[in-house]
Design a protein around this motif. Structure first.
Motif, PDB file in Angstrom:
ATOM      1  N   THR A   1     110.909 -37.712   9.486  1.00 20.93           N
ATOM      2  CA  THR A   1     110.622 -36.450   8.791  1.00 20.93           C
ATOM      3  C   THR A   1     109.121 -36.185   8.697  1.00 20.93           C
ATOM      4  O   THR A   1     108.694 -35.029   8.716  1.00 20.93           O
ATOM      5  CB  THR A   1     111.221 -36.437   7.368  1.00 20.93           C
ATOM      6  OG1 THR A   1     110.680 -37.521   6.597  1.00 20.93           O
ATOM      7  CG2 THR A   1     112.736 -36.528   7.406  1.00 20.93           C
ATOM      8  N   SER A   2     108.322 -37.254   8.634  1.00 23.78           N
ATOM      9  CA  SER A   2     106.865 -37.063   8.569  1.00 23.78           C
ATOM     10  C   SER A   2     106.326 -36.504   9.881  1.00 23.78           C
ATOM     11  O   SER A   2     105.224 -35.942   9.919  1.00 23.78           O
ATOM     12  CB  SER A   2     106.160 -38.386   8.248  1.00 23.78           C
ATOM     13  OG  SER A   2     106.261 -39.308   9.319  1.00 23.78           O
ATOM     14  N   LEU A   3     107.103 -36.638  10.959  1.00 24.73           N
ATOM     15  CA  LEU A   3     106.724 -36.059  12.253  1.00 24.73           C
ATOM     16  C   LEU A   3     107.317 -34.659  12.425  1.00 24.73           C
ATOM     17  O   LEU A   3     106.644 -33.739  12.886  1.00 24.73           O
ATOM     18  CB  LEU A   3     107.211 -36.963  13.393  1.00 24.73           C
ATOM     19  CG  LEU A   3     106.621 -38.383  13.449  1.00 24.73           C
ATOM     20  CD1 LEU A   3     107.297 -39.179  14.564  1.00 24.73           C
ATOM     21  CD2 LEU A   3     105.121 -38.339  13.668  1.00 24.73           C
ATOM     22  N   ILE A   4     108.588 -34.497  12.049  1.00 27.32           N
ATOM     23  CA  ILE A   4     109.284 -33.223  12.258  1.00 27.32           C
ATOM     24  C   ILE A   4     108.808 -32.134  11.314  1.00 27.32           C
ATOM     25  O   ILE A   4     108.531 -31.005  11.742  1.00 27.32           O
ATOM     26  CB  ILE A   4     110.808 -33.412  12.097  1.00 27.32           C
ATOM     27  CG1 ILE A   4     111.370 -34.270  13.221  1.00 27.32           C
ATOM     28  CG2 ILE A   4     111.512 -32.057  12.080  1.00 27.32           C
ATOM     29  CD1 ILE A   4     112.863 -34.516  13.103  1.00 27.32           C
ATOM     30  N   VAL A   5     108.728 -32.440  10.021  1.00 27.33           N
ATOM     31  CA  VAL A   5     108.454 -31.408   9.013  1.00 27.33           C
ATOM     32  C   VAL A   5     107.113 -30.704   9.227  1.00 27.33           C
ATOM     33  O   VAL A   5     107.047 -29.469   9.212  1.00 27.33           O
ATOM     34  CB  VAL A   5     108.565 -31.987   7.590  1.00 27.33           C
ATOM     35  CG1 VAL A   5     108.066 -30.990   6.550  1.00 27.33           C
ATOM     36  CG2 VAL A   5     110.018 -32.364   7.294  1.00 27.33           C
ATOM     37  N   PRO A   6     105.994 -31.444   9.420  1.00 23.29           N
ATOM     38  CA  PRO A   6     104.731 -30.728   9.667  1.00 23.29           C
ATOM     39  C   PRO A   6     104.789 -29.844  10.903  1.00 23.29           C
ATOM     40  O   PRO A   6     104.283 -28.711  10.898  1.00 23.29           O
ATOM     41  CB  PRO A   6     103.715 -31.868   9.840  1.00 23.29           C
ATOM     42  CG  PRO A   6     104.297 -33.013   9.099  1.00 23.29           C
ATOM     43  CD  PRO A   6     105.772 -32.898   9.324  1.00 23.29           C
ATOM     44  N   PHE A   7     105.435 -30.341  11.974  1.00 20.11           N
ATOM     45  CA  PHE A   7     105.536 -29.550  13.202  1.00 20.11           C
ATOM     46  C   PHE A   7     106.331 -28.273  12.968  1.00 20.11           C
ATOM     47  O   PHE A   7     105.891 -27.179  13.335  1.00 20.11           O
ATOM     48  CB  PHE A   7     106.197 -30.368  14.313  1.00 20.11           C
ATOM     49  CG  PHE A   7     106.649 -29.526  15.482  1.00 20.11           C
ATOM     50  CD1 PHE A   7     105.737 -29.043  16.409  1.00 20.11           C
ATOM     51  CD2 PHE A   7     107.996 -29.193  15.629  1.00 20.11           C
ATOM     52  CE1 PHE A   7     106.148 -28.246  17.468  1.00 20.11           C
ATOM     53  CE2 PHE A   7     108.414 -28.400  16.689  1.00 20.11           C
ATOM     54  CZ  PHE A   7     107.493 -27.926  17.611  1.00 20.11           C
ATOM     55  N   MET A   8     107.523 -28.403  12.374  1.00 16.58           N
ATOM     56  CA  MET A   8     108.378 -27.234  12.231  1.00 16.58           C
ATOM     57  C   MET A   8     107.777 -26.218  11.263  1.00 16.58           C
ATOM     58  O   MET A   8     107.894 -25.008  11.461  1.00 16.58           O
ATOM     59  CB  MET A   8     109.778 -27.642  11.760  1.00 16.58           C
ATOM     60  CG  MET A   8     109.884 -28.100  10.313  1.00 16.58           C
ATOM     61  SD  MET A   8     111.565 -28.630   9.900  1.00 16.58           S
ATOM     62  CE  MET A   8     111.466 -28.656   8.088  1.00 16.58           C
ATOM     63  N   ALA A   9     107.107 -26.714  10.225  1.00 14.83           N
ATOM     64  CA  ALA A   9     106.481 -25.798   9.272  1.00 14.83           C
ATOM     65  C   ALA A   9     105.331 -25.041   9.919  1.00 14.83           C
ATOM     66  O   ALA A   9     105.224 -23.808   9.794  1.00 14.83           O
ATOM     67  CB  ALA A   9     105.992 -26.568   8.046  1.00 14.83           C
ATOM     68  N   LEU A  10     104.467 -25.755  10.619  1.00 16.30           N
ATOM     69  CA  LEU A  10     103.324 -25.119  11.279  1.00 16.30           C
ATOM     70  C   LEU A  10     103.775 -24.168  12.382  1.00 16.30           C
ATOM     71  O   LEU A  10     103.187 -23.101  12.576  1.00 16.30           O
ATOM     72  CB  LEU A  10     102.386 -26.185  11.849  1.00 16.30           C
ATOM     73  CG  LEU A  10     101.620 -27.019  10.817  1.00 16.30           C
ATOM     74  CD1 LEU A  10     100.847 -28.133  11.503  1.00 16.30           C
ATOM     75  CD2 LEU A  10     100.668 -26.142  10.001  1.00 16.30           C
ATOM     76  N   PHE A  11     104.826 -24.536  13.102  1.00 17.72           N
ATOM     77  CA  PHE A  11     105.358 -23.681  14.166  1.00 17.72           C
ATOM     78  C   PHE A  11     105.833 -22.346  13.601  1.00 17.72           C
ATOM     79  O   PHE A  11     105.474 -21.274  14.106  1.00 17.72           O
ATOM     80  CB  PHE A  11     106.512 -24.393  14.880  1.00 17.72           C
ATOM     81  CG  PHE A  11     107.211 -23.545  15.910  1.00 17.72           C
ATOM     82  CD1 PHE A  11     106.661 -23.363  17.174  1.00 17.72           C
ATOM     83  CD2 PHE A  11     108.416 -22.931  15.615  1.00 17.72           C
ATOM     84  CE1 PHE A  11     107.303 -22.580  18.125  1.00 17.72           C
ATOM     85  CE2 PHE A  11     109.068 -22.145  16.560  1.00 17.72           C
ATOM     86  CZ  PHE A  11     108.509 -21.971  17.819  1.00 17.72           C
ATOM     87  N   TYR A  12     106.629 -22.419  12.534  1.00 14.98           N
ATOM     88  CA  TYR A  12     107.175 -21.189  11.949  1.00 14.98           C
ATOM     89  C   TYR A  12     106.086 -20.364  11.271  1.00 14.98           C
ATOM     90  O   TYR A  12     106.060 -19.136  11.358  1.00 14.98           O
ATOM     91  CB  TYR A  12     108.286 -21.523  10.948  1.00 14.98           C
ATOM     92  CG  TYR A  12     109.075 -20.309  10.513  1.00 14.98           C
ATOM     93  CD1 TYR A  12     109.879 -19.628  11.420  1.00 14.98           C
ATOM     94  CD2 TYR A  12     109.013 -19.843   9.201  1.00 14.98           C
ATOM     95  CE1 TYR A  12     110.608 -18.510  11.029  1.00 14.98           C
ATOM     96  CE2 TYR A  12     109.735 -18.734   8.802  1.00 14.98           C
ATOM     97  CZ  TYR A  12     110.529 -18.073   9.728  1.00 14.98           C
ATOM     98  OH  TYR A  12     111.241 -16.960   9.336  1.00 14.98           O
ATOM     99  N   ILE A  13     105.161 -21.048  10.589  1.00 12.34           N
ATOM    100  CA  ILE A  13     104.060 -20.342   9.932  1.00 12.34           C
ATOM    101  C   ILE A  13     103.187 -19.644  10.966  1.00 12.34           C
ATOM    102  O   ILE A  13     102.779 -18.489  10.774  1.00 12.34           O
ATOM    103  CB  ILE A  13     103.223 -21.320   9.081  1.00 12.34           C
ATOM    104  CG1 ILE A  13     104.033 -21.791   7.861  1.00 12.34           C
ATOM    105  CG2 ILE A  13     101.920 -20.660   8.618  1.00 12.34           C
ATOM    106  CD1 ILE A  13     103.378 -22.910   7.089  1.00 12.34           C
ATOM    107  N   ALA A  14     102.899 -20.330  12.081  1.00 13.04           N
ATOM    108  CA  ALA A  14     102.078 -19.720  13.142  1.00 13.04           C
ATOM    109  C   ALA A  14     102.751 -18.478  13.705  1.00 13.04           C
ATOM    110  O   ALA A  14     102.099 -17.440  13.922  1.00 13.04           O
ATOM    111  CB  ALA A  14     101.837 -20.734  14.256  1.00 13.04           C
ATOM    112  N   ALA A  15     104.061 -18.564  13.944  1.00 11.16           N
ATOM    113  CA  ALA A  15     104.801 -17.403  14.452  1.00 11.16           C
ATOM    114  C   ALA A  15     104.764 -16.269  13.444  1.00 11.16           C
ATOM    115  O   ALA A  15     104.604 -15.090  13.808  1.00 11.16           O
ATOM    116  CB  ALA A  15     106.244 -17.801  14.750  1.00 11.16           C
TER     117      ALA A  15
END
Length: 462
Positions: A217-231
């Motif tokens: 989760t420490s790998l997935i959560v930052p990625f998915m949050a930043l991805f959606y926020i960037a979009a």
């Protein structure tokens, strides 16, 4: 029999997610906000600096036993459970039904929910237990029993049963179904094939214990949050000129005494409040008692030090991620209203349409599908741990019960992916809401403990 079960569940669901319970959830947040001295305002800068800000300054504290989570892994595990499909589909549905004003009341819910989540984590840390292997275990069931006293244990058991059952529905079936849809849209995979792949992946992660769950989760959560926020930032920038009008519509609709599409006087404001409060609570889970289970596994010793992550958690989940969905829907100019929603296959499909109307081609749909894939996957991982801890509490940490639970949980991934178990999902949604009742009782009775710990922690802070 199924019709009777469905009818009873519908009646109970309308109460646990209805005006009375929502008012109690938000009201508890208001009460705790005063008890803690408005920490989400007074200490917001400090909290941000010493949570996410601290990650960029130095390495994290490691757990000496190697059996628990770092503070950041604890919050990503908790965020994995809260940032889910509801951040996209749920917010979209709330705006269609409650109008733009639902967004304002969602923000209000999040503002007070920050203190609710903070208080939950304080108590989870204060009353957690440590077993012979130095593993930390905590959550509402522990602070009900250890904080309120042994005579309250039946209430703790009720919470654990509700949480354990909800892990199969809200934490698995609903998420597996979304993953199957995303995988079919992205790669053309059949639901059964996706279910099997998902079951294998979940088995690999969960059988590695909480440490592996925290690492993933420490790998997935930052990625998915930043991805959606960037979009979302791209969407907002592309329609930046419409932002003032959207903000005006949110505020005016929030206090509109006209009904959406006609109706009784004051209906619109009540609908907006209900939808906004429900979406805020359902999204960040403040008051439901699930996230404290993950935070209790942190290597942190000071309760308030870990609890300030709860403020950040609600902020990023609702104020940032949910708001991005809301702005995308409102900036798209899509027609709103309960009747308009029926034109789409699902709430998620309506969100896809909104993003596609702003981003070029079908890029918006791809963004939504990728986001839903990771949101749902991370939610399954965290709820696997929540369920394990709940059943562990009930069975006195029986290894047999733990093994059986994990086997069933893994198998349910296939059930959810293939589209079965709709009734179980609905029941789990009700159970998820019912978790708030024993948790709120404990929060209110132990609010003095939260207040004292908060005063001691912040008295020498600047």
């Amino acid at each position: 029999m199924l019709e009777l079960i469905t009818s009873v569940n519908s009646a109970v669901n309308s109460f646990v997610w209805g005006p009375v319970m929502l008012a109690l959830l938000v009201g508890t947040g208001v009460f705790l906000t005063f008890k803690t001295g408005f920490i989400q305002v007074k200490w917001f800068g400090y909290i941000m600096k010493h949570t996410v800000g601290g990650l960029f300054r130095k390495g994290e504290r490691k757990d000496k036993s190697g059996n628990n989570l770092t503070p950041f892994q604890a919050v990503t595990t908790a965020l994995a459970g809260t940032v889910g499909t509801g951040n996209i589909a749920g917010v979209t549905g709330a705006i269609f039904v409650g109008g733009p004003g639902a967004v304002f009341w969602m923000w209000v819910s999040a503002f007070f929910g920050m203190c609710t989540k903070y208080a939950e984590i304080v108590l989870a840390m204060k009353y957690r237990v440590t077993d012979e292997n130095s593993v930390h275990k905590g959550g509402p069931m522990y602070y009900i029993e250890n904080g309120l006293g042994k005579r309250w244990k039946p209430l703790a058991v009720i919470f654990a049963i509700l949480g354990g059952l909800a892990s199969f529905g809200i934490g698995n079936i609903a998420q597996s179904s979304e993953i199957a849809g995303a995988m079919k849209g992205l790669f053309g995979f059949t639901p059964f094939f996706t279910g099997v792949l998902l079951a294998i992946l979940i088995a690999f992660v969960t059988l590695g214990g909480v440490q592996r769950i925290g690492h993933v989760t420490s790998l997935i959560v930052p990625f998915m949050a930043l991805f959606y926020i960037a979009a979302g930032v791209v969407v907002i920038v592309m329609r930046i000129g419409d932002i003032p009008a959207v903000l005006v519509s949110i505020l005016t609709s929030a206090f509109s005494f006209e009904a959406v599409g006609g109706g009784i006087f004051g209906y619109a404001i009540m609908t907006a409040m209900k939808q906004g409060f429900a979406r805020g609570v359902f999204s960040n889970e403040a008051g439901l008692g699930s996230a404290p289970i993950a935070h209790a596994a942190s290597s942190t010793e000071e309760p308030a030090e870990q609890a300030i992550w709860g403020v950040f958690e609600v902020f990023i989940d609702t104020i940032i991620i949910c708001s991005i969905t809301a702005f995308a829907v409102l900036l798209s100019g899509i027609e709103l209203g309960p009747d308009a929603l029926t034109a789409y296959a699902s709430k998620g499909a309506a969100a896809v349409y909104a993003f596609n109307s702003i981003l070029p081609g079908t890029l918006g749909g791809t963004v939504i599908q990728i986001s839903l894939l990771f949101f749902a996957l991370s939610t399954i991982l965290s709820w696997a741990y929540y369920g394990e801890r709940c059943w562990g509490y009930i069975s006195n940490n029986s290894k047999v019960v733990n093994a059986v639970y994990k086997a069933i949980f893994i198998a349910v991934c296939i059930v959810g992916a293939t589209g079965s178990g709709t009734l179980m999902w609905d029941i789990a949604d009700t159970l998820n809401g019912m978790m708030a009742i024993p948790n709120l009782i404990a929060l209110l009775f132990l609010s003095g403990v939260v207040s004292n710990i908060t005063k001691d922690y912040f008295k020498d802070k600047k």
